[in-house]
Design an enzyme around this catalytic site. Structure first.
Site, PDB file in Angstrom:
ATOM      1  CG  ASP A 170     -27.657  21.921  36.425  1.00 18.81           C
ATOM      2  OD1 ASP A 170     -27.071  21.281  35.438  1.00 18.81           O
ATOM      3  OD2 ASP A 170     -28.749  21.792  36.201  1.00 18.81           O
ATOM      4  CG  ASP A 254     -26.986  27.347  36.301  1.00 19.32           C
ATOM      5  OD1 ASP A 254     -27.109  28.039  37.166  1.00 19.32           O
ATOM      6  OD2 ASP A 254     -27.953  26.757  35.878  1.00 19.32           O
ATOM      7  CG  HIS A 303     -26.730  23.731  31.765  1.00 17.15           C
ATOM      8  ND1 HIS A 303     -27.825  23.105  32.378  1.00 17.15           N
ATOM      9  CD2 HIS A 303     -26.453  24.833  32.713  1.00 17.15           C
ATOM     10  CE1 HIS A 303     -28.009  23.779  33.652  1.00 17.15           C
ATOM     11  NE2 HIS A 303     -27.289  24.799  33.763  1.00 17.15           N
ATOM     12  CG  ASP A 305     -23.227  19.130  30.556  1.00  9.95           C
ATOM     13  OD1 ASP A 305     -24.257  19.966  30.118  1.00  9.95           O
ATOM     14  OD2 ASP A 305     -23.188  18.614  31.713  1.00  9.95           O
ATOM     15  CB  CYS A 407     -27.207  16.840  33.416  1.00  9.15           C
ATOM     16  SG  CYS A 407     -26.979  17.860  31.903  1.00  9.15           S
TER      17      CYS A 407
END
Length: 423
Positions: A170, A254, A303, A305, A407
């Site tokens: 992150d 992020d 995010h 991913d 992550c």
């Protein structure tokens, strides 16, 4: 209480951003969106080496501790996060916009306190086992410093407690031989960078480039205080218009909203990453890298991913629940689009900050090895059919803190070179 004095409008970073104006509206948003549609390709430059002017810090390129261009080259060194001392963030507007309504009472009651002790203990054990397995696979593992995230802090614009150092993805992104610290968008993550400073200073002393993006003030103007929380339909409409809980008051992002494929880096505008943040990255990385905005049918993006995970040269896992609006870009380039199977995580398992699709949030050790959850048999079978060996690790309790293998890690060094996979 930890009190921090800072200059209003100040910036902790090596790159300056032009002041856009105090009133950012539709004109800026439209301009930024148009600006991002494409960037010019360029020849390789000095980014590809670790050379520095100072002879004392001028290692040969092969000696640079930081070098990674994509998500799948052979992994040599990785930072793995920590669950120790993880705290529930205060229930602010940006946290509310990124969490499920069924967990709001948990945040309202526990905000500022540690996550449940027994759960954290299990998560710590799972991540330790994950680190041991990575070492067995020949990967060097680095860990952030332990920090007490329950300490209160105050700036001229807000006060908060911390969150954790669980998800290095992150806050850190490696592009070539440069490690970039993201500015973040949650107030509870304002000082998260402190956990990684000893590691990054070590990399810097050994020849890596180190950049910190401009630190946002995180003043009230950065957040849409009237952002509709309850209506999914309204969120869909706003997302399609490029409007989220974060405004364009100042750059924020992020690092986990960016994913790398050599010269091409793909980013999404999300609840924590705004267009100004992506523009800062685009200008900073030009001309060697091209930053493309892609978007998804996702009412609550945060995010990239667990939505769009690139696992090999021209191979991407695309979340069937959040289809990519620009998927033809990849099809025309000859990419293979893989739809991962539905995750099987139980409904009663707490996922305080994420969805079940952490099943596709995998870490590639190279093109033929993948770290995958030991419980997710369907996606294991999918990888095996692709000829990819699965390294099975159980991190169910660690999932509850908001991340999967991708992550929980930041790949610092992969053995490979800068290439283009989209042309």
């Amino acid at each position: 209480m930890l009190r921090v004095r800072c200059l209003r409008g100040g910036s902790r970073g090596a790159e300056a951003v032009h002041y856009i104006g105090s009133r950012l509206g539709r004109t800026l948003t439209g301009w930024v969106q148009r600006t991002f549609q494409s960037t010019q390709a360029a020849t390789a430059s000095s980014r590809n080496s670790c050379a520095a002017d100072d002879k004392a810090t001028e290692p040969l390129p092969k000696d640079c501790p930081v070098s990674s261009y994509n998500e799948w080259d052979p992994l040599e060194e990785v930072i793995v996060g920590r669950a120790e001392n993880a705290c529930v963030p205060p229930f602010t507007i940006e946290v509310k916009a990124n969490t499920y309504e069924k967990y709001w009472p948990f945040y309202q009651k526990q905000g500022g306190h540690y996550f449940p002790k027994d759960h954290l203990k299990k998560a710590v054990a799972e991540i330790e086992e994950m680190c041991n397995i990575l070492k067995t696979e020949g990967v060097t593992v680095r860990r952030p410093d332990p920090i007490d995230w329950s300490l209160k802090y105050k700036t001229p614009d807000f006060e908060s407690t911390g969150l954790y150092s669980a998800m290095p993805r992150d806050i850190l992104i490696v592009v070539g031989n440069e490690i970039i610290e993201a500015p973040m968008a949650w107030r509870s993550r304002f000082f998260e960078y402190r956990a990684y400073r000893s590691i990054i200073k070590d990399y810097f002393h050994r020849g890596a480039k180190w950049t910190t993006a401009p630190k946002p003030t995180m003043a009230d103007e950065l957040y849409n205080q009237d952002y509709p929380i309850h209506s999914v339909e309204d969120r869909h409409k706003l997302a399609a218009q490029g409007k989220f809980v974060t405004t364009e008051f100042e750059p924020c992002f992020d690092a986990a909203d960016f994913i790398r494929a050599g010269r091409d880096i793909f980013a999404q505008r999300s609840q924590v990453t705004n267009y100004l943040g992506i523009e800062w990255m685009r200008r900073h990385l030009a001309p060697d890298y091209r930053v493309h905005i892609i978007s998804f049918k996702d009412p609550n993006p945060m995010h990239i991913d667990a939505t769009f995970n690139i696992i090999g040269p021209g191979i991407v896992l695309s979340n069937p629940d959040r289809p990519c609006h620009q998927i033809d870009l990849f099809k025309k380039a000859g990419w293979t689009i893989i739809t991962p199977p539905t995750p099987i995580i139980p409904d009663d398992h707490p996922l305080w900050m994420s969805s079940k699709w952490l099943s596709m949030n995998v870490l590639m050790l190279d093109e033929k090895r993948v770290m995958v959850d030991a419980n997710e048999v369907p996606i294991q079978k999918m990888f095996e059919k692709l000829g990819i060996t699965t390294i099975k690790v159980n991190i169910r309790n660690a999932n509850s803190l908001g991340g999967g293998f991708h992550c929980w890690t930041c790949d610092v060094r992969r053995r490979g070179t800068l290439q283009s996979y989209l042309d």
